[in-house]
Design an enzyme around this catalytic site. Structure first.
Site, PDB file in Angstrom:
ATOM      1  N   ASP A 141      39.085  61.313 -40.271  1.00 41.60           N
ATOM      2  CA  ASP A 141      39.252  62.751 -40.135  1.00 41.60           C
ATOM      3  C   ASP A 141      37.885  63.420 -40.003  1.00 41.60           C
ATOM      4  O   ASP A 141      36.865  62.882 -40.470  1.00 41.60           O
ATOM      5  CB  ASP A 141      39.963  63.325 -41.369  1.00 41.60           C
ATOM      6  CG  ASP A 141      41.395  62.827 -41.498  1.00 41.60           C
ATOM      7  OD1 ASP A 141      41.962  62.419 -40.474  1.00 41.60           O
ATOM      8  OD2 ASP A 141      41.924  62.851 -42.627  1.00 41.60           O
ATOM      9  N   GLU A 142      37.866  64.588 -39.410  1.00 40.75           N
ATOM     10  CA  GLU A 142      36.616  65.322 -39.183  1.00 40.75           C
ATOM     11  C   GLU A 142      35.790  65.456 -40.458  1.00 40.75           C
ATOM     12  O   GLU A 142      34.574  65.264 -40.451  1.00 40.75           O
ATOM     13  CB  GLU A 142      36.935  66.705 -38.620  1.00 40.75           C
ATOM     14  CG  GLU A 142      35.710  67.582 -38.403  1.00 40.75           C
ATOM     15  CD  GLU A 142      36.054  68.932 -37.809  1.00 40.75           C
ATOM     16  OE1 GLU A 142      35.132  69.761 -37.634  1.00 40.75           O
ATOM     17  OE2 GLU A 142      37.250  69.175 -37.518  1.00 40.75           O
TER      18      GLU A 142
END
Length: 326
Positions: A141-142
């Site tokens: 995830d970012e």
């Protein structure tokens, strides 16, 4: 017309055991080459050769033959090369392992066409004179930091993807959560799928995809107000750790999607919700407190078991220091 360039060939010295067998069978059984990949390489002039001569997949081999498979070099023409910082943990002709910082997307997506790990990797390869297409084996995830494996040719990507599906790639994470698991260690075996009301959110639902997360409590803080947890994934669903930890009542600190909301108190100051959230802890870290710390797999070419470790980033070190004061 430019000359076709190939990656280093995959090679097999044909043994007595393989004498008389078809090329396709030997490649599938000795190297694990998929039929999909075979269909791509067999159409090229130098795709599959025996003793330097082009052959077809149903041709027969003789003991002592040198069987070689060549894949055409590719590059990501749709990814803009950018001179961005790239924390390279390991690289050889087949693999690139990077330590991704939080706040960076792995691959360009809608709204994130630049500033990604892919942009940085494509630039790095161009500077090294390598023609490589960006092929991440898995993603983070970012706002999750840590190790990401990137294959530098289609065979490596196929092989590592199969290891991933078979559960042969070890991925371990550190997470800081609210509260502490009821049992010090255990397994969350709960299916996950999209939320019917919000497709961007994942939830535990019985008609979802099988999802398994193993956890162990490493330390607790403030008499159980928070904990540091190590996690090992058996499956790799989107947001799996975040969803599973919320499901057992221990959402990740700083998780804006699955964590506790911070509501204003009557006097206007911020405070944690009655579920146990803490404004002070939320302020201590600007993203979900999750780090992919360990990555281990078998190198598809050398067959060596590789293990990589990424140290806890500074923001999570600072968070732990604050938690120790509770």
């Amino acid at each position: 017309m430019s000359e076709t360039l190939y990656y280093e060939p995959l090679t097999i010295q044909v043994t007595a055991e393989d004498d008389g067998r078809m090329v396709r069978k030997v490649l599938e059984q000795r190297l694990g080459v998929s039929r999909k990949l075979l269909s791509r390489v067999k159409v090229t002039e130098k795709g599959i050769t025996v003793n330097g001569e082009r052959v077809y997949t149903n041709d027969r081999l003789k003991e002592g033959d040198l069987l070689e498979v060549r894949m055409e070099q590719e590059q990501s023409n749709d990814i803009l090369p950018q001179p961005l910082p790239l924390d390279i943990v390991y690289e050889d002709r087949d693999l690139l392992i990077v330590n991704k910082p939080p706040g960076i997307v792995v691959h360009p997506t809608h709204g994130h066409y630049t500033g990604t790990i892919a942009n940085a990797a494509v630039y790095h390869w161009r500077e090294q004179g390598e023609k490589v297409r960006f092929r991440p084996v898995h993603r983070l995830d970012e706002d999750t930091s840590g190790l990401v494996a990137i294959a530098k040719n289609p065979y490596i990507h196929q092989q590592l993807s199969e290891q991933l599906q078979a559960g042969e790639i070890e991925k371990r994470y550190w997470a800081y959560v609210y509260g502490a698991p009821t049992t010090a260690s255990g397994t969350v075996d709960e299916p996950i799928d999209r939320d019917s009301e919000d497709p961007h959110v994942r939830v535990v639902r019985q008609d979802g995809y099988p999802s398994v997360t193993h956890y162990a409590t490493e330390m607790t803080f403030g008499e159980g107000m928070a904990a540091k947890v190590s996690l090992k994934l058996e499956t790799g669903r989107t947001h799996q750790i975040r969803v599973h930890m919320k499901h057992i009542g221990c959402p990740l600190i700083g998780d804006k999607l699955y964590g506790y909301a911070i509501a204003p108190s009557e006097d206007g100051s911020e405070q944690g919700t009655k579920e146990g959230g803490s404004a002070a802890l939320e302020a201590a870290v600007s993203r979900q407190a999750l780090h992919a710390a360990i990555l281990s797999f078998t190198h598809p070419i050398t067959r060596e078991r590789l293990r990589f470790e990424a140290a806890l980033p500074q923001d999570l070190q600072d968070l732990e220091a604050q938690l120790r004061k509770l």
